[in-house]
Design a protein around this motif. Structure first.
Motif, PDB file in Angstrom:
ATOM      1  N   MET A   1       0.825  -1.191   0.000  1.00 40.11           N
ATOM      2  CA  MET A   1       0.000   0.000   0.000  1.00 40.11           C
ATOM      3  C   MET A   1       0.867   1.253   0.000  1.00 40.11           C
ATOM      4  O   MET A   1       1.850   1.332   0.711  1.00 40.11           O
ATOM      5  CB  MET A   1      -0.896   0.001   1.236  1.00 40.11           C
ATOM      6  CG  MET A   1      -1.803   1.202   1.288  1.00 40.11           C
ATOM      7  SD  MET A   1      -2.724   1.245   2.813  1.00 40.11           S
ATOM      8  CE  MET A   1      -2.501   2.942   3.233  1.00 40.11           C
ATOM      9  N   ASN A   2       0.513   2.213  -0.816  1.00 43.50           N
ATOM     10  CA  ASN A   2       1.223   3.486  -0.877  1.00 43.50           C
ATOM     11  C   ASN A   2       0.654   4.423   0.183  1.00 43.50           C
ATOM     12  O   ASN A   2      -0.527   4.751   0.165  1.00 43.50           O
ATOM     13  CB  ASN A   2       1.078   4.081  -2.281  1.00 43.50           C
ATOM     14  CG  ASN A   2       1.846   5.371  -2.462  1.00 43.50           C
ATOM     15  OD1 ASN A   2       2.042   6.137  -1.540  1.00 43.50           O
ATOM     16  ND2 ASN A   2       2.284   5.605  -3.681  1.00 43.50           N
ATOM     17  N   PHE A   3       1.494   4.861   1.083  1.00 45.43           N
ATOM     18  CA  PHE A   3       1.096   5.752   2.174  1.00 45.43           C
ATOM     19  C   PHE A   3       0.332   6.970   1.657  1.00 45.43           C
ATOM     20  O   PHE A   3      -0.607   7.447   2.295  1.00 45.43           O
ATOM     21  CB  PHE A   3       2.345   6.203   2.936  1.00 45.43           C
ATOM     22  CG  PHE A   3       2.078   7.233   4.001  1.00 45.43           C
ATOM     23  CD1 PHE A   3       1.723   6.834   5.276  1.00 45.43           C
ATOM     24  CD2 PHE A   3       2.171   8.586   3.729  1.00 45.43           C
ATOM     25  CE1 PHE A   3       1.463   7.776   6.267  1.00 45.43           C
ATOM     26  CE2 PHE A   3       1.916   9.526   4.707  1.00 45.43           C
ATOM     27  CZ  PHE A   3       1.561   9.120   5.978  1.00 45.43           C
ATOM     28  N   PHE A   4       0.721   7.484   0.500  1.00 44.75           N
ATOM     29  CA  PHE A   4       0.151   8.735  -0.013  1.00 44.75           C
ATOM     30  C   PHE A   4      -1.160   8.542  -0.777  1.00 44.75           C
ATOM     31  O   PHE A   4      -1.726   9.509  -1.271  1.00 44.75           O
ATOM     32  CB  PHE A   4       1.186   9.485  -0.851  1.00 44.75           C
ATOM     33  CG  PHE A   4       2.292  10.039   0.002  1.00 44.75           C
ATOM     34  CD1 PHE A   4       2.117  11.225   0.687  1.00 44.75           C
ATOM     35  CD2 PHE A   4       3.477   9.352   0.163  1.00 44.75           C
ATOM     36  CE1 PHE A   4       3.116  11.738   1.506  1.00 44.75           C
ATOM     37  CE2 PHE A   4       4.482   9.850   0.971  1.00 44.75           C
ATOM     38  CZ  PHE A   4       4.302  11.043   1.655  1.00 44.75           C
ATOM     39  N   ASN A   5      -1.660   7.324  -0.845  1.00 42.08           N
ATOM     40  CA  ASN A   5      -2.968   7.074  -1.457  1.00 42.08           C
ATOM     41  C   ASN A   5      -4.071   7.138  -0.401  1.00 42.08           C
ATOM     42  O   ASN A   5      -4.933   6.285  -0.342  1.00 42.08           O
ATOM     43  CB  ASN A   5      -2.993   5.716  -2.173  1.00 42.08           C
ATOM     44  CG  ASN A   5      -2.209   5.746  -3.461  1.00 42.08           C
ATOM     45  OD1 ASN A   5      -2.020   6.795  -4.057  1.00 42.08           O
ATOM     46  ND2 ASN A   5      -1.729   4.595  -3.884  1.00 42.08           N
ATOM     47  N   GLU A   6      -4.007   8.126   0.439  1.00 34.53           N
ATOM     48  CA  GLU A   6      -5.000   8.365   1.482  1.00 34.53           C
ATOM     49  C   GLU A   6      -5.776   9.629   1.135  1.00 34.53           C
ATOM     50  O   GLU A   6      -5.392  10.380   0.241  1.00 34.53           O
ATOM     51  CB  GLU A   6      -4.316   8.562   2.846  1.00 34.53           C
ATOM     52  CG  GLU A   6      -3.669   7.317   3.407  1.00 34.53           C
ATOM     53  CD  GLU A   6      -4.683   6.335   3.995  1.00 34.53           C
ATOM     54  OE1 GLU A   6      -5.884   6.666   4.062  1.00 34.53           O
ATOM     55  OE2 GLU A   6      -4.265   5.234   4.373  1.00 34.53           O
ATOM     56  N   SER A   7      -6.831   9.883   1.869  1.00 31.45           N
ATOM     57  CA  SER A   7      -7.590  11.119   1.661  1.00 31.45           C
ATOM     58  C   SER A   7      -6.731  12.309   2.072  1.00 31.45           C
ATOM     59  O   SER A   7      -5.822  12.182   2.906  1.00 31.45           O
ATOM     60  CB  SER A   7      -8.878  11.101   2.487  1.00 31.45           C
ATOM     61  OG  SER A   7      -8.576  11.236   3.867  1.00 31.45           O
TER      62      SER A   7
ATOM     63  N   LYS B   1       4.754   8.328  -7.494  1.00 27.35           N
ATOM     64  CA  LYS B   1       6.216   8.375  -7.548  1.00 27.35           C
ATOM     65  C   LYS B   1       6.860   7.933  -6.238  1.00 27.35           C
ATOM     66  O   LYS B   1       8.067   7.810  -6.161  1.00 27.35           O
ATOM     67  CB  LYS B   1       6.674   9.779  -7.925  1.00 27.35           C
ATOM     68  CG  LYS B   1       6.279  10.155  -9.341  1.00 27.35           C
ATOM     69  CD  LYS B   1       6.881  11.465  -9.781  1.00 27.35           C
ATOM     70  CE  LYS B   1       6.498  11.746 -11.233  1.00 27.35           C
ATOM     71  NZ  LYS B   1       7.258  12.846 -11.791  1.00 27.35           N
ATOM     72  N   PHE B   2       6.035   7.706  -5.217  1.00 24.20           N
ATOM     73  CA  PHE B   2       6.565   7.294  -3.919  1.00 24.20           C
ATOM     74  C   PHE B   2       6.763   5.785  -3.899  1.00 24.20           C
ATOM     75  O   PHE B   2       5.864   5.017  -4.217  1.00 24.20           O
ATOM     76  CB  PHE B   2       5.595   7.705  -2.800  1.00 24.20           C
ATOM     77  CG  PHE B   2       6.049   7.281  -1.438  1.00 24.20           C
ATOM     78  CD1 PHE B   2       7.133   7.882  -0.836  1.00 24.20           C
ATOM     79  CD2 PHE B   2       5.387   6.273  -0.761  1.00 24.20           C
ATOM     80  CE1 PHE B   2       7.554   7.496   0.420  1.00 24.20           C
ATOM     81  CE2 PHE B   2       5.792   5.875   0.498  1.00 24.20           C
ATOM     82  CZ  PHE B   2       6.877   6.492   1.093  1.00 24.20           C
ATOM     83  N   ASP B   3       7.966   5.367  -3.500  1.00 21.55           N
ATOM     84  CA  ASP B   3       8.306   3.951  -3.421  1.00 21.55           C
ATOM     85  C   ASP B   3       8.452   3.516  -1.966  1.00 21.55           C
ATOM     86  O   ASP B   3       8.089   2.415  -1.605  1.00 21.55           O
ATOM     87  CB  ASP B   3       9.596   3.702  -4.202  1.00 21.55           C
ATOM     88  CG  ASP B   3       9.931   2.244  -4.347  1.00 21.55           C
ATOM     89  OD1 ASP B   3       9.012   1.419  -4.353  1.00 21.55           O
ATOM     90  OD2 ASP B   3      11.122   1.928  -4.444  1.00 21.55           O
ATOM     91  N   GLY B   4       9.003   4.378  -1.140  1.00 22.31           N
ATOM     92  CA  GLY B   4       9.198   4.046   0.272  1.00 22.31           C
ATOM     93  C   GLY B   4      10.320   3.055   0.468  1.00 22.31           C
ATOM     94  O   GLY B   4      11.100   2.780  -0.435  1.00 22.31           O
TER      95      GLY B   4
ATOM     96  N   LYS C   1       3.010   5.588  11.170  1.00 19.57           N
ATOM     97  CA  LYS C   1       2.542   4.301  10.658  1.00 19.57           C
ATOM     98  C   LYS C   1       2.615   4.231   9.132  1.00 19.57           C
ATOM     99  O   LYS C   1       2.043   5.069   8.437  1.00 19.57           O
ATOM    100  CB  LYS C   1       1.107   4.041  11.131  1.00 19.57           C
ATOM    101  CG  LYS C   1       0.605   2.673  10.789  1.00 19.57           C
ATOM    102  CD  LYS C   1      -0.784   2.444  11.337  1.00 19.57           C
ATOM    103  CE  LYS C   1      -1.262   1.063  10.971  1.00 19.57           C
ATOM    104  NZ  LYS C   1      -2.627   0.850  11.419  1.00 19.57           N
ATOM    105  N   GLU C   2       3.343   3.244   8.649  1.00 19.75           N
ATOM    106  CA  GLU C   2       3.512   2.970   7.213  1.00 19.75           C
ATOM    107  C   GLU C   2       4.327   4.022   6.451  1.00 19.75           C
ATOM    108  O   GLU C   2       4.307   4.041   5.229  1.00 19.75           O
ATOM    109  CB  GLU C   2       2.158   2.777   6.520  1.00 19.75           C
ATOM    110  CG  GLU C   2       1.340   1.644   7.082  1.00 19.75           C
ATOM    111  CD  GLU C   2       2.014   0.284   6.962  1.00 19.75           C
ATOM    112  OE1 GLU C   2       2.643  -0.002   5.929  1.00 19.75           O
ATOM    113  OE2 GLU C   2       1.904  -0.491   7.932  1.00 19.75           O
TER     114      GLU C   2
END
Length: 151
Positions: free
Chosen positions: A1-7, A48-51, A62-63
């Motif tokens: 899960m990509n952390f930045f795919n949040e609201s 573009k975020f891989d983490g 968290k995450e």
């Protein structure tokens, strides 16, 4: 899960949490602004975020591995993988950031840094061939400005 795919609401809450965590670790105002620059970039460009892809032991939120976020930002924003000198400089900087968060010396320098160092020629070639990435003088100047603002 990509952390930045949040609201956006959750990301703004996490952004404030980021400021609190960095303040608690006594980062300078300029350093905090640099972390926020990376965070805000990935809000706009979450794909573009891989983490942290291999070792995931430094989540302070968290995450979200804050150091990996900055590392990804430097790679993406300044096309570092295709410039070996700057890629290695960013990798060393990443490892030093991890140490500021008390991640063990072994995990930082043996596991992460050696892994990044081994991947350097292959990753750069991959980015150059597959995506036709180049590293300009402007990239170099902006990267050096960004990294120097962390002091």
């Amino acid at each position: 899960m990509n952390f930045f795919n949040e609201s956006l609401e959750i990301l703004l809450y996490k952004r404030n949490l980021l400021i609190q965590v960095l303040t608690d670790y006594e980062f300078s105002e300029n350093s905090i602004l640099n972390f926020l620059e990376a965070f805000d970039y990935f809000i706009v460009f979450p794909g573009k975020f891989d983490g942290a892809t291999i070792v995931r032991d430094s989540y302070l939120i968290k995450e979200l591995d804050l150091c990996a976020m900055v590392h990804d930002y430097m790679y993406v924003k300044y096309n570092l993988p295709v410039n070996f000198k700057h890629k290695i400089k960013a990798d060393i900087f990443y490892c030093k950031l991890l140490r500021k968060f008390n991640i063990s010396w072994w995990s930082v320098w043996v596991v992460r840094f050696l892994g990044l160092l081994i991947s350097t020629p292959f990753y750069g070639l991959y980015k150059k061939v597959k995506y036709n990435q180049t590293h300009s003088l402007q990239n170099s100047l902006e990267f050096n400005i960004y990294i120097n603002k962390f002091s």
